[in-house]
Design an enzyme around this catalytic site. Structure first.
Site: not given
Ligand code: MN
Length: 719
Positions: A52, A76, A80-81, A143, A262
């Site tokens: 990721h 990033h 958080e994780d 993200d 288009d």
């Molecule tokens: Mn993320």
């Protein structure tokens, strides 16, 4: 493991193509840090977690972002994780990267709850967090893009929620920044999850006849290329990638698939602006242009910096197709937006390299945040601002100002100066007086008539202006103008709304609620709250709703939800004539709400006089006591002397601006709405129940016909 080492090598290679002096050491160190921090973690798809952050770093590298931003992208999710803290990041990578990681983490922590008003609060926080450092926006967009690409691993419920959010918040931000590569992919992915059937059908439709279309495109490219080579113009011609969401939107707007130009579209890239106009001329010499489809965004760039010449011509097979003509520099801006302008300089902080447009966006957001007291207004302002097309207006001295489409002379006046807006009494367009509600057109030359002794703006202007700046300035005026008056007005509105919601709030209750309201609405007390309601900064109905939900026990209904009641109307019994009776109590049945003009009957109740029903009411046709039914008549059904309430039910597909369109139409008919409720009905449908105050059945019929004509409305009927 092997794979991820290859991935980081590839990312560094991309960065070196754009910025040859990149050594990649910082990025590699960030990668190793993230790899060990996320060690053992898996994504829902079963892949190692590191895939990721690596995917995000690759998106950022392709956007030509600097090493600091790409590194922050890799890190990033660490705070958080994983068990690493922000302090750890700061120690290992310094202040700047830590700040970026913190910004992204803060956005991730914002809880998105299902309730409408709470969700709006969420968006507000997101916009503000993003406005604090522009690179946070770009990391967050990357993200979100990767999460959308891998969304199929999530539950259906999550897929829908994330896709909605993507369309509501992230795609508009990408649009405003001009990062179309990301915007298009986000929109197509969201469509795929929100409307899987329509999306599949669209892909099939585009695929059908692809070979034929491609042959045709090659033929056209050949003709153009030969001509330009003969004229000595260096060029590059490509067919344009398809963007499903834009086709979908046009079809939702009522166009047939076959009508969308288009589908066959190409792009000519040349060296200079002069060449752009030369190619433009040669193409029109080859084929006839379709009127109204020529657009010169080189002379008049879009707000996000987009420049190009557009034209649609009738091609060799008699089929229309669109051509865009631009220079390479314009092309980069079109694909990457402000990112294309970012200069690469190691060690220079983000603020120093900000493009003007991005800076403008952030300033707007901060200004709006400071001016708006209600989250709903703020979010509406930001999203309108992000989405809207613009018109270009001239001042009397020939200066060009850009305003959102639909802007009025009042918006223009406030754009020039707050004082000009506040003392505006009239306007001239190209020398002729126009009403202040006039919608400005591209190229209008506008002159504002002011009167220094004017009494200031009118509250009605709030319904007329479209630019957030004008709206906020008008609100600010009333906020300051007269606090006493606002308190009185607000108290009145609050009292009226309490009645409307059948809610009694006694002085003693107010005392108990004081802490709650100061906390919840950020005010000093009840007087402040009234003042805010008075100048239009807060809706009384919302306040009452919050109070009821928070102090459920104080109110009758146990679930704390609002019960709406009819707007008080005059005594209706006087308009009913009952043979041989004049002193009976008459009431109107709630099940069918008859109005003058309807076929009606009376029903003799036990002890409550006569109830008037519509003759076709199911309770009448099915009654087991037909002998209780008596004949009644309207005294004069053509003379509207009194008002009645009735309910209209609408089934619609949800879309932006729908409720506004509906209320405008009802308002234009001079009909008052006494309540408005919406509820989801199925996947993408919603049901609206609108209680309106009318004087005759003809009025209801007329309004139903009008509402049926509104786009995305499926059905309209009376209960
Ligand atoms: Mn993320």
């Amino acid at each position: 493991m092997e794979e991820s080492i290859q991935a980081i090598d590839e990312i560094i290679k991309i960065m070196q193509t754009n910025h040859p002096q990149t050594d990649g050491a910082l990025v590699r160190r960030a990668y190793e840090y993230a790899l060990s921090a996320h060690n053992g973690q898996k994504r829902l798809s079963g892949e190692d977690y590191i895939s990721h952050p690596l995917a995000i770093a690759k998106i950022l590298a392709n956007l030509q972002m600097d090493q600091v931003t790409v590194s922050a992208g890799l890190l990033h999710d660490v705070v958080e994780d994983t068990e690493y803290s922000l302090e750890d990041i700061k120690e290992a990578f310094g202040e700047e990267i830590a700040r970026l990681v913190d910004g992204v983490t803060k956005i991730a922590k914002i809880k998105v709850s299902g309730e409408d008003e709470e969700q709006i609060e969420t968006f507000r926080k997101m916009f503000v967090a993003m406005a604090n450092d522009w690179r946070v926006i770009v990391i967050k967009l990357s993200d979100r893009l990767h999460n959308m690409r891998t969304l199929s691993a999530m539950s259906r419920e999550k897929q829908l929620k994330k896709s909605r959010e993507t369309l509501d918040v992230y795609a508009p931000i990408a649009h405003r920044l001009g990062i179309f590569r990301i915007k298009w992919e986000l929109e197509d992915l969201a469509l795929k999850f929100l409307e899987p059937e329509k999306y599949d059908k669209l892909i099939r439709q585009v695929a059908v006849g692809r070979t034929q279309r491609e042959e045709y495109i090659q033929k056209v490219i050949g003709i153009i290329s030969d001509k330009l080579t003969a004229e000595g113009i260096e060029h590059e011609i490509t067919g344009r990638p398809k963007h499903y969401y834009s086709i979908y939107k046009k079809m939702e707007g009522g166009k047939r698939f076959e009508e969308i130009y288009d589908l066959i579209a190409m792009r000519v890239i040349v060296k200079t602006i002069n060449d752009c106009y030369a190619v433009f001329g040669w193409i029109h010499a080859l084929w006839k242009p379709v009127p109204g489809r020529i657009k010169d965004y080189i002379a008049m760039p879009k707000a996000n910096g987009y420049q190009s010449l557009h034209t649609t011509v009738i091609g060799p097979n008699g089929e229309p197709f669109e051509i865009q003509i631009r220079t390479m520099e314009m092309h980069l801006v079109a694909e990457y937006g402000v990112a294309a302008h970012w200069k690469y300089k190691e060690g220079v902080t983000g603020e120093d390299t900000l493009g003007d447009r991005l800076q403008g966006l952030l300033d707007d957001i901060k200004e709006l945040e400071a001016d708006s007291e209600d989250s709903r207004d703020f979010v509406e302002s930001v999203t309108t601002d992000l989405y809207s097309d613009e018109v270009f207006i001239f001042t009397p001295k020939g200066k060009v100002l850009e305003l959102p489409a639909g802007a009025t002379p009042i918006d223009f006046a406030y754009r020039i100066h707050t004082d000009v807006g506040n003392s505006c009494v009239g306007a001239k367009v190209d020398g002729k007086i126009v009403p202040l509600t006039y919608k400005l057109q591209n190229g209008d030359r506008v002159e504002i008539l002011t009167n220094p002794s004017s009494k200031g703006p009118s509250r009605d202007w709030l319904n007329v202006v479209v630019s957030p700046q004008a709206r906020n300035k008008i609100r600010a005026y009333f906020r300051k103008a007269d606090k006493e008056e606002n308190i009185i007005k607000g108290r009145e509105i609050f009292k009226r709304e309490c009645k409307h919601f059948k809610t009694e709030i006694t002085e003693d209750m107010k005392e108990r609620y004081e802490d709650f309201i100061t906390d919840r609405f950020n005010v000093g007390g009840w007087e402040d709250l009234y003042a805010m309601i008075g100048y239009g900064g807060l809706r009384a109905g919302y306040v009452i709703q919050r109070i009821r939900a928070n102090f459920i026990k104080d109110f009758d209904d146990d679930d704390g939800r609002m019960t709406l009641v009819k707007a008080p109307t005059k005594d209706k019994s006087t308009s009913i004539h009952i043979q041989g009776h004049s002193d009976l109590e008459v009431s109107f049945a709630k099940c069918c709400s008859p109005v003058p003009g309807d076929q009606i009957v009376g029903f003799i109740t036990r002890g409550r006089g006569i109830t008037v029903h519509r003759a076709d009411c199911i309770n009448i046709t099915n009654t087991s006591e037909p002998d209780r039914i008596i004949e009644v008549n309207w005294i004069n059904e053509n003379v509207p002397s009194e008002s009645f309430t009735t309910n209209i039910i609408m089934r619609c597909l949800d879309r932006k601006g729908l409720i506004a369109d509906i209320s405008t139409i009802i308002g234009n008919e001079g009909i008052n709405i006494s309540s408005f409720r919406t509820a989801p009905a199925g996947e993408d449908e919603m049901k609206m129940t609108i209680e309106i105050v009318i004087t005759s059945v003809n009025q209801v019929k007329a309004i139903i016909r009008k509402l049926e004509g509104v786009s995305s409305v499926i059905a309209v009927y009376r209960i």
